[in-house]
Design a protein around this motif. Structure first.
Motif, PDB file in Angstrom:
ATOM      1  N   TYR A  83     -11.633  91.776 -19.275  1.00 46.49           N
ATOM      2  CA  TYR A  83     -11.331  92.326 -20.115  1.00 46.49           C
ATOM      3  C   TYR A  83      -9.957  92.814 -19.997  1.00 46.49           C
ATOM      4  O   TYR A  83      -8.923  92.655 -21.153  1.00 46.49           O
ATOM      5  CB  TYR A  83     -11.476  94.133 -20.182  1.00 46.49           C
ATOM      6  N   GLY A  84      -9.167  92.245 -18.990  1.00 49.03           N
ATOM      7  CA  GLY A  84      -7.450  92.376 -18.617  1.00 49.03           C
ATOM      8  C   GLY A  84      -7.099  90.768 -19.356  1.00 49.03           C
ATOM      9  O   GLY A  84      -6.042  90.999 -19.637  1.00 49.03           O
ATOM     10  N   GLN A  85      -8.055  90.348 -19.355  1.00 50.73           N
ATOM     11  CA  GLN A  85      -7.749  88.033 -19.846  1.00 50.73           C
ATOM     12  C   GLN A  85      -7.071  88.801 -21.311  1.00 50.73           C
ATOM     13  O   GLN A  85      -6.224  87.802 -21.415  1.00 50.73           O
ATOM     14  CB  GLN A  85      -8.943  88.011 -19.236  1.00 50.73           C
ATOM     15  N   SER A  86      -8.120  90.061 -21.712  1.00 48.03           N
ATOM     16  CA  SER A  86      -7.688  89.976 -23.625  1.00 48.03           C
ATOM     17  C   SER A  86      -6.098  90.409 -23.493  1.00 48.03           C
ATOM     18  O   SER A  86      -5.992  90.474 -25.383  1.00 48.03           O
ATOM     19  CB  SER A  86      -8.784  91.147 -23.717  1.00 48.03           C
ATOM     20  N   LEU A  87      -5.673  90.986 -22.519  1.00 51.20           N
ATOM     21  CA  LEU A  87      -4.140  91.264 -22.856  1.00 51.20           C
ATOM     22  C   LEU A  87      -3.223  90.595 -22.739  1.00 51.20           C
ATOM     23  O   LEU A  87      -2.075  90.627 -23.490  1.00 51.20           O
ATOM     24  CB  LEU A  87      -3.619  92.366 -21.641  1.00 51.20           C
ATOM     25  N   LYS A  88      -3.532  88.912 -22.379  1.00 51.38           N
ATOM     26  CA  LYS A  88      -2.723  88.039 -22.404  1.00 51.38           C
ATOM     27  C   LYS A  88      -1.959  87.717 -23.300  1.00 51.38           C
ATOM     28  O   LYS A  88      -1.001  87.212 -23.243  1.00 51.38           O
ATOM     29  CB  LYS A  88      -3.640  86.485 -22.345  1.00 51.38           C
ATOM     30  N   SER A  89      -2.354  87.306 -25.467  1.00 53.09           N
ATOM     31  CA  SER A  89      -1.362  87.552 -26.667  1.00 53.09           C
ATOM     32  C   SER A  89      -0.409  88.452 -26.538  1.00 53.09           C
ATOM     33  O   SER A  89       0.777  88.293 -27.566  1.00 53.09           O
ATOM     34  CB  SER A  89      -2.640  87.053 -26.920  1.00 53.09           C
ATOM     35  N   ILE A  90      -0.480  89.725 -26.247  1.00 51.82           N
ATOM     36  CA  ILE A  90       0.043  90.481 -26.494  1.00 51.82           C
ATOM     37  C   ILE A  90       1.451  90.487 -25.366  1.00 51.82           C
ATOM     38  O   ILE A  90       2.289  90.357 -25.440  1.00 51.82           O
ATOM     39  CB  ILE A  90      -0.736  91.916 -26.012  1.00 51.82           C
ATOM     40  N   LEU A  91       0.598  90.290 -23.733  1.00 52.91           N
ATOM     41  CA  LEU A  91       1.661  89.697 -23.187  1.00 52.91           C
ATOM     42  C   LEU A  91       3.009  88.391 -23.231  1.00 52.91           C
ATOM     43  O   LEU A  91       3.514  88.396 -23.242  1.00 52.91           O
ATOM     44  CB  LEU A  91       1.533  89.743 -21.579  1.00 52.91           C
ATOM     45  N   ASP A  92       1.955  87.674 -24.127  1.00 48.59           N
ATOM     46  CA  ASP A  92       2.986  86.456 -24.465  1.00 48.59           C
ATOM     47  C   ASP A  92       4.002  86.237 -25.627  1.00 48.59           C
ATOM     48  O   ASP A  92       4.569  86.710 -25.892  1.00 48.59           O
ATOM     49  CB  ASP A  92       1.760  85.349 -24.422  1.00 48.59           C
ATOM     50  N   ALA A  93       3.039  87.518 -26.177  1.00 50.20           N
ATOM     51  CA  ALA A  93       4.091  87.295 -27.370  1.00 50.20           C
ATOM     52  C   ALA A  93       5.388  88.413 -27.457  1.00 50.20           C
ATOM     53  O   ALA A  93       6.818  88.613 -27.956  1.00 50.20           O
ATOM     54  CB  ALA A  93       3.187  88.712 -28.787  1.00 50.20           C
ATOM     55  N   LEU A  94       5.006  89.566 -26.293  1.00 52.23           N
ATOM     56  CA  LEU A  94       6.321  90.530 -25.962  1.00 52.23           C
ATOM     57  C   LEU A  94       6.974  89.579 -24.806  1.00 52.23           C
ATOM     58  O   LEU A  94       7.999  89.823 -25.086  1.00 52.23           O
ATOM     59  CB  LEU A  94       5.566  91.585 -24.812  1.00 52.23           C
ATOM     60  N   SER A  95       6.876  88.613 -24.539  1.00 50.78           N
ATOM     61  CA  SER A  95       7.818  87.678 -23.631  1.00 50.78           C
ATOM     62  C   SER A  95       8.603  86.416 -24.868  1.00 50.78           C
ATOM     63  O   SER A  95       9.539  86.912 -24.121  1.00 50.78           O
ATOM     64  CB  SER A  95       6.539  86.749 -23.050  1.00 50.78           C
ATOM     65  N   ALA A  96       8.210  86.447 -25.448  1.00 53.46           N
ATOM     66  CA  ALA A  96       8.991  85.783 -26.321  1.00 53.46           C
ATOM     67  C   ALA A  96       9.626  86.254 -27.046  1.00 53.46           C
ATOM     68  O   ALA A  96      10.509  86.006 -27.392  1.00 53.46           O
ATOM     69  CB  ALA A  96       7.469  84.868 -27.507  1.00 53.46           C
ATOM     70  N   TRP A  97       9.013  87.699 -27.647  1.00 54.19           N
ATOM     71  CA  TRP A  97      10.260  88.451 -28.234  1.00 54.19           C
ATOM     72  C   TRP A  97      11.757  88.782 -27.482  1.00 54.19           C
ATOM     73  O   TRP A  97      12.393  88.881 -27.492  1.00 54.19           O
ATOM     74  CB  TRP A  97       9.253  89.736 -28.563  1.00 54.19           C
ATOM     75  N   GLY A  98      10.943  89.137 -25.563  1.00 58.22           N
ATOM     76  CA  GLY A  98      11.987  89.385 -25.265  1.00 58.22           C
ATOM     77  C   GLY A  98      13.154  87.995 -24.909  1.00 58.22           C
ATOM     78  O   GLY A  98      14.320  88.703 -25.063  1.00 58.22           O
ATOM     79  N   GLU A  99      12.037  87.603 -24.711  1.00 54.15           N
ATOM     80  CA  GLU A  99      13.899  85.818 -24.923  1.00 54.15           C
ATOM     81  C   GLU A  99      14.380  85.257 -25.642  1.00 54.15           C
ATOM     82  O   GLU A  99      15.035  85.176 -25.529  1.00 54.15           O
ATOM     83  CB  GLU A  99      12.575  84.587 -24.850  1.00 54.15           C
ATOM     84  N   ASN A 100      13.473  85.774 -27.091  1.00 50.79           N
ATOM     85  CA  ASN A 100      14.463  85.968 -28.079  1.00 50.79           C
ATOM     86  C   ASN A 100      15.660  86.705 -28.356  1.00 50.79           C
ATOM     87  O   ASN A 100      17.001  86.816 -28.932  1.00 50.79           O
ATOM     88  CB  ASN A 100      13.729  86.053 -29.394  1.00 50.79           C
ATOM     89  N   HIS A 101      15.663  87.973 -27.915  1.00 47.42           N
ATOM     90  CA  HIS A 101      16.561  89.008 -27.757  1.00 47.42           C
ATOM     91  C   HIS A 101      17.343  88.803 -27.007  1.00 47.42           C
ATOM     92  O   HIS A 101      18.389  88.988 -27.080  1.00 47.42           O
ATOM     93  CB  HIS A 101      15.476  90.392 -27.040  1.00 47.42           C
ATOM     94  N   ILE A 102      16.700  88.436 -25.656  1.00 53.20           N
ATOM     95  CA  ILE A 102      18.182  87.511 -24.466  1.00 53.20           C
ATOM     96  C   ILE A 102      18.466  86.755 -25.295  1.00 53.20           C
ATOM     97  O   ILE A 102      20.447  87.120 -25.019  1.00 53.20           O
ATOM     98  CB  ILE A 102      17.628  87.300 -23.666  1.00 53.20           C
ATOM     99  N   VAL A 103      18.860  86.265 -26.339  1.00 50.52           N
ATOM    100  CA  VAL A 103      18.848  85.151 -26.499  1.00 50.52           C
ATOM    101  C   VAL A 103      20.319  85.564 -26.879  1.00 50.52           C
ATOM    102  O   VAL A 103      21.326  84.778 -27.605  1.00 50.52           O
ATOM    103  CB  VAL A 103      18.480  83.591 -26.741  1.00 50.52           C
ATOM    104  N   ARG A 104      19.904  85.768 -28.534  1.00 52.81           N
ATOM    105  CA  ARG A 104      20.301  87.454 -29.420  1.00 52.81           C
ATOM    106  C   ARG A 104      21.690  87.537 -29.031  1.00 52.81           C
ATOM    107  O   ARG A 104      22.776  87.447 -29.156  1.00 52.81           O
ATOM    108  CB  ARG A 104      19.894  87.899 -30.282  1.00 52.81           C
ATOM    109  N   VAL A 105      21.019  88.702 -27.683  1.00 57.01           N
ATOM    110  CA  VAL A 105      22.258  89.261 -27.709  1.00 57.01           C
ATOM    111  C   VAL A 105      23.513  88.869 -26.353  1.00 57.01           C
ATOM    112  O   VAL A 105      24.484  88.992 -26.480  1.00 57.01           O
ATOM    113  CB  VAL A 105      21.634  90.350 -26.124  1.00 57.01           C
ATOM    114  N   PHE A 106      22.658  87.916 -25.241  1.00 59.85           N
ATOM    115  CA  PHE A 106      23.794  87.875 -24.642  1.00 59.85           C
ATOM    116  C   PHE A 106      24.025  85.630 -24.474  1.00 59.85           C
ATOM    117  O   PHE A 106      24.949  84.883 -23.618  1.00 59.85           O
ATOM    118  CB  PHE A 106      22.659  87.553 -22.710  1.00 59.85           C
ATOM    119  N   GLY A 107      23.313  84.805 -25.785  1.00 60.53           N
ATOM    120  CA  GLY A 107      23.361  83.509 -25.683  1.00 60.53           C
ATOM    121  C   GLY A 107      22.784  83.039 -24.455  1.00 60.53           C
ATOM    122  O   GLY A 107      21.119  82.951 -25.219  1.00 60.53           O
ATOM    123  N   ASP A 108      22.764  82.063 -23.474  1.00 59.51           N
ATOM    124  CA  ASP A 108      21.680  81.595 -22.457  1.00 59.51           C
ATOM    125  C   ASP A 108      21.209  82.296 -22.296  1.00 59.51           C
ATOM    126  O   ASP A 108      21.961  83.442 -20.765  1.00 59.51           O
ATOM    127  CB  ASP A 108      23.244  80.787 -21.781  1.00 59.51           C
TER     128      ASP A 108
END
Length: 120
Positions: A83-108
């Protein structure tokens, strides 16, 4: 059982995985079983009390399971349930969004991300 009403389904999701630490714990567990001490090392700013509380809540929600090995000294590991494995796609999406946000705000992103398995 008490009937509960939600305004939107995301409320139910956040009720289970919301808060500062649960998603981070779950991200680490997507890479396999972890002992409490490993999780503590991966999350240096979390208190032992908070880590224990978050693990118990995730276990109560059937998102993770606690594996106790019958040995001396005692050994306990945590892993995602199916059941917890079913959250993997949600966690991956949150991580990808966070990475894009970091690049947008901080650059590298390497300037602000700690070096670990997620940030290669």
């Amino acid at each position: 059982m008490i009937k509960k009403k939600y305004n939107v389904p995301v409320e139910a999701t956040l009720e289970v995985i919301g808060g500062k630490w649960k998603c981070i714990i779950l991200c680490h567990l997507t890479h396999g079983k972890k002992r409490t001490s490993e999780l503590k090392r991966l999350l240096p700013e979390i208190t032992q009390k908070m880590l224990t509380q978050q693990l118990r809540e995730l276990e109560d929600a059937s998102i993770i399971e606690r594996i106790v090995y019958n040995q001396v000294p005692p050994k306990v590991e945590y892993q995602l349930t199916d059941y917890g494995q079913s959250l993997k796609s949600i966690l991956d999406a949150l991580s990808a969004w966070g990475e894009n946000h970091i690049v947008r705000v901080f650059g590298d992103k390497h300037d602000v991300l700690e070096e670990n398995i997620f940030n290669k």
